[in-house]
Enzyme design. Structure first.
Site, mmCIF file in Angstrom:
data_model
loop_
_atom_site.group_PDB
_atom_site.id
_atom_site.type_symbol
_atom_site.label_atom_id
_atom_site.label_comp_id
_atom_site.label_asym_id
_atom_site.label_seq_id
_atom_site.Cartn_x
_atom_site.Cartn_y
_atom_site.Cartn_z
ATOM 1 C CB ILE A 155 -101.236 12.394 40.382
ATOM 2 C CG1 ILE A 155 -100.142 12.907 39.378
ATOM 3 C CG2 ILE A 155 -102.471 11.251 39.789
ATOM 4 C CD1 ILE A 155 -99.175 11.432 38.815
ATOM 5 C CB ALA A 156 -104.435 11.061 43.325
ATOM 6 N N GLY A 192 -104.615 10.810 49.024
ATOM 7 C CA GLY A 192 -105.525 9.929 49.625
ATOM 8 C C GLY A 192 -105.307 9.934 51.139
ATOM 9 N N GLY A 193 -105.870 9.127 51.953
ATOM 10 C CA GLY A 193 -105.613 8.916 53.444
ATOM 11 C C GLY A 193 -104.299 8.831 53.946
ATOM 12 C CB ALA A 239 -99.218 8.179 50.393
ATOM 13 C CB THR A 240 -99.840 13.021 48.317
ATOM 14 O OG1 THR A 240 -100.643 13.463 49.488
ATOM 15 C CG2 THR A 240 -100.204 13.895 47.065
ATOM 16 C CB VAL A 241 -100.150 9.978 43.707
ATOM 17 C CG1 VAL A 241 -99.436 9.297 42.296
ATOM 18 C CG2 VAL A 241 -100.382 8.522 44.489
ATOM 19 C CE LYS A 262 -99.296 5.050 46.331
ATOM 20 N NZ LYS A 262 -100.633 5.840 46.138
ATOM 21 C CG ASP A 297 -107.871 -0.083 49.605
ATOM 22 O OD1 ASP A 297 -109.129 0.082 49.698
ATOM 23 O OD2 ASP A 297 -107.225 1.024 49.337
#
Length: 652
Positions: free
Chosen positions: A24-25, A27-28, A30-32, A47, A141
């Site tokens: 899905i996405a 990030g810095g 983790a990955t979802v 995640k 955040d």
């Protein structure tokens, strides 16, 4: 080649439960991924922490701790956390999957939102954040990437606690730039944050929704951080004149550089937003008071046409002229009269100045420190009425003798929801303030959902906080709702079967059927254990019994080890057959072989005997007449069904 095709996580089974489907996405930290919960047969978002962070023990520990904190939040505007665990060296977090887009994607598509759209999104985010602040959780955040807009209209905040767990080495480049655009001055300068830091980030987000751009720009993160620490956020109307003045004031309040000048928490800002919505929704109502800068005193003077305001030389006084010529005006009498007039005017002006000074000082005392001064109503939300009254009285307000009451999902029964006027109001000392006390959640009609499918029941219970369902084995079809439970005023679980009304947004748990326990009768012990293990049950061999219906060595029945419903993880005792029970050999002596055989065979026994010779039986109908002398086994002894009894006889 797509990212999904190259990602080794795609298709992987995590913890023997979560089947990863697609990314899905990323990030810095983790990955979802989109995954399927094979146990509950539902889609989830999982995640997974990046592998390069696995060696950071403190990061992993804080990741897990913050996941637990987020899981405690049960609010419609917060992404639900279902599970947390460890896969190889990386921690993972399982959350509800919300098909839709993020606020960042919405802003990329539409750039600028209307005031109504921005306020609707901000209201939902503030409601969820208020629940977090009340639970002692600071997001740290907040940014458009963490605001999820579901396809069904729901708005939720995600990624609670990840910023708290991040270190200086977990985000660089574009990731740092995206986050630093919403950092409060105190986070930039001192590295500390509280609920007011989240408020600052929301103020920046509101500015961006109203104008289509962030207030501070720069090629390097340090440039943006410097502006946050040293500059004042401009009003949105300076970039878009159509922005209402009330929203200008809300942005400036939320983004004040001094945290003490911002709303105390999300609840305080939400109350003010609701007031702004009410004012903007009623264009005929009285507008909010605006601070006006008066022009300098010199601007009120009317100068002669052509005058510049500079020092000018006035023309000399002219002498009065008459028919007989000029008359002198500088006689001693006239000069003395003029001097007296000047002295009288000077005395009058001194008196006037003194009176004005006294009046100004009195007014300053009256409005600055006296009875006419205005002070802010303290925020007493969450306190009991007695403590709240003490706080208000200490601020020199009069507390109304009778409290008002209202329903509240967030404030427990008997505690203060707020005040009337609200905590954002400024009143004169001595003004009367009414406490508004919570009656708890508003009672709503509880629909009957027993017998429905789980999905239909959840839809019917949308006004309540439906928790993860519990499951048990039952004769009903799989997926059928068997029972509904909730909590009472003490938080203890209660059955809601006979409850007509239940509190709004209070927790509700469904008990759902898994279908009947597998039928293992007639199977071997190994076969029965395998069949039970497939549905998360454990079969334990627990003894033997005789059975006329089940073969020896096969399972007669599976008994639960504990009373009550059978749930996944339970153990069942397997009772194994020893075959048919033994029988007592009857006394058949004196009976004919034919009679004895019939009686023994009726008991499940076999019969044998020596056949007589042709000479012995030549003149006899031996089966009808030969009497039995004895049996082996003997009479009154036991023999297994199917065993053989031998008959002895004599020839008469």
């Amino acid at each position: 080649m797509s990212a999904n095709q190259t990602d080794p996580m795609i298709g992987r089974l995590i913890d023997d439960r979560y089947q990863v489907r697609s990314r899905i996405a990323r990030g810095g930290m983790a990955t979802v991924y989109l995954a399927t919960d094979l146990r509950l047969e539902r889609r989830v978002a999982i995640k997974i922490m990046h592998g390069h962070l696995a060696d950071d023990a403190s990061f992993k520990e804080r990741f897990i701790q913050e996941a637990r904190s987020a899981a405690r939040l049960a609010h419609p505007n917060v992404v639900n956390v279902f599970d947390q665990g460890q896969d190889d060296d990386s921690a993972y977090l399982v959350m509800e999957y919300l098909p839709g887009i993020t606020l960042r994607e919405l802003l990329q598509d539409h750039k600028v939102l209307t005031s109504e759209q921005a306020m609707d999104i901000l209201e939902a985010v503030l409601a969820g954040l208020a629940a977090a602040h009340r639970a002692g959780i600071v997001h740290r955040d907040l940014k458009p990437e963490n605001v999820l807009l579901a396809d069904d209209g729901r708005i939720k905040i995600g990624d609670f606690g990840l910023a708290r767990a991040a270190t200086a080495n977990t985000a660089t480049g574009a990731a740092l730039l995206g986050t630093i655009a919403y950092l409060s001055p105190e986070l930039v300068t001192r590295g500390v944050a509280d609920t007011r830091s989240d408020i600052y980030a929301l103020g920046i987000m509101l500015y961006e929704m109203l104008t289509g751009e962030q207030p501070y720009k720069g090629e390097q993160p340090m440039q943006i951080a410097y502006q946050h620490a040293n500059d004042t956020v401009p009003s949105p109307s300076s970039a878009d004149p159509s922005v209402p003045a009330e929203l200008d004031e809300l942005v400036l309040w939320a983004t004040a550089r001094d945290p003490e000048q911002r709303p105390r928490d999300a609840r305080a800002m939400l109350d003010q937003l609701i007031d702004v919505q009410r004012v903007l929704a009623d264009p005929t109502g009285a507008p909010l008071g605006r601070t006006m800068v008066l022009p300098p005193a010199s601007a009120t003077m009317v100068l002669p046409r052509g005058a510049t305001g500079e020092t000018q030389a006035l023309p000399k006084a002219r002498h009065r002229t008459g028919p007989v010529g000029p008359a002198a005006v500088d006689t001693a009498a006239e000069l003395g009269h003029a001097a007296r007039r000047r002295r009288r005017r000077g005395f009058v002006w001194i008196v006037v100045v003194l009176l004005l000074a006294v009046a100004g000082g009195g007014a300053g005392w009256w409005f600055g420190a006296g009875p006419g001064s205005q002070v802010a109503v303290p925020d007493v939300t969450g306190q009991d009425p007695a403590a709240a009254a003490s706080v208000l009285e200490a601020a020199e307000f009069v507390v109304a003798p009778d409290n008002a009451a209202d329903f509240s999902v967030e404030v427990p029964t008997g505690q203060v929801i707020g005040t009337d006027p609200g905590s954002s109001s400024r009143l004169q000392k001595g003004s009367t303030v009414t406490l508004v006390v919570s009656q708890g959640p508003q009672p709503l009609d509880l629909p009957t959902v027993v017998g429905q499918t789980e999905d239909a029941a959840r839809a019917s219970l949308s006004s309540f906080a439906v928790q993860d369902s519990t499951t048990q084995f039952d004769a009903a079809d799989p997926g059928t709702v068997l029972a509904v439970s909730g909590v009472d005023a003490t938080g203890a679980a209660v059955d809601l079967a006979d409850t007509a009304q239940y509190g709004e947004q209070q927790p509700v748990t469904l008990t759902v059927s898994l279908g009947p326990v597998p039928d293992v009768v007639g199977q071997t012990v190994e076969e029965a254990q395998a069949a039970l293990q497939a549905v998360e049950l454990t079969g334990v061999e627990a003894g033997t019994e005789f059975s006329s219906d089940v073969d020896e060595g096969s399972v007669i029945r599976a008994d639960p080890q504990q009373d009550g419903p059978v749930r996944p993880g339970a153990s069942l005792d397997l009772v194994v057959s020893k075959g048919p029970p033994p029988v007592t050999v009857p006394d058949v002596t004196g009976k004919t072989i034919d009679e004895a055989t019939a009686q023994l065979q009726a008991l499940g026994l076999r019969v044998s005997y020596d056949r007589c010779t042709a000479f012995t039986c030549a003149f006899y109908d031996w089966e009808a007449r030969l009497p039995v002398l004895a049996t082996d086994p003997p009479a009154q002894s036991t023999a297994a069904r199917g065993s053989t009894v031998r008959l002895s006889y004599r020839v008469e």
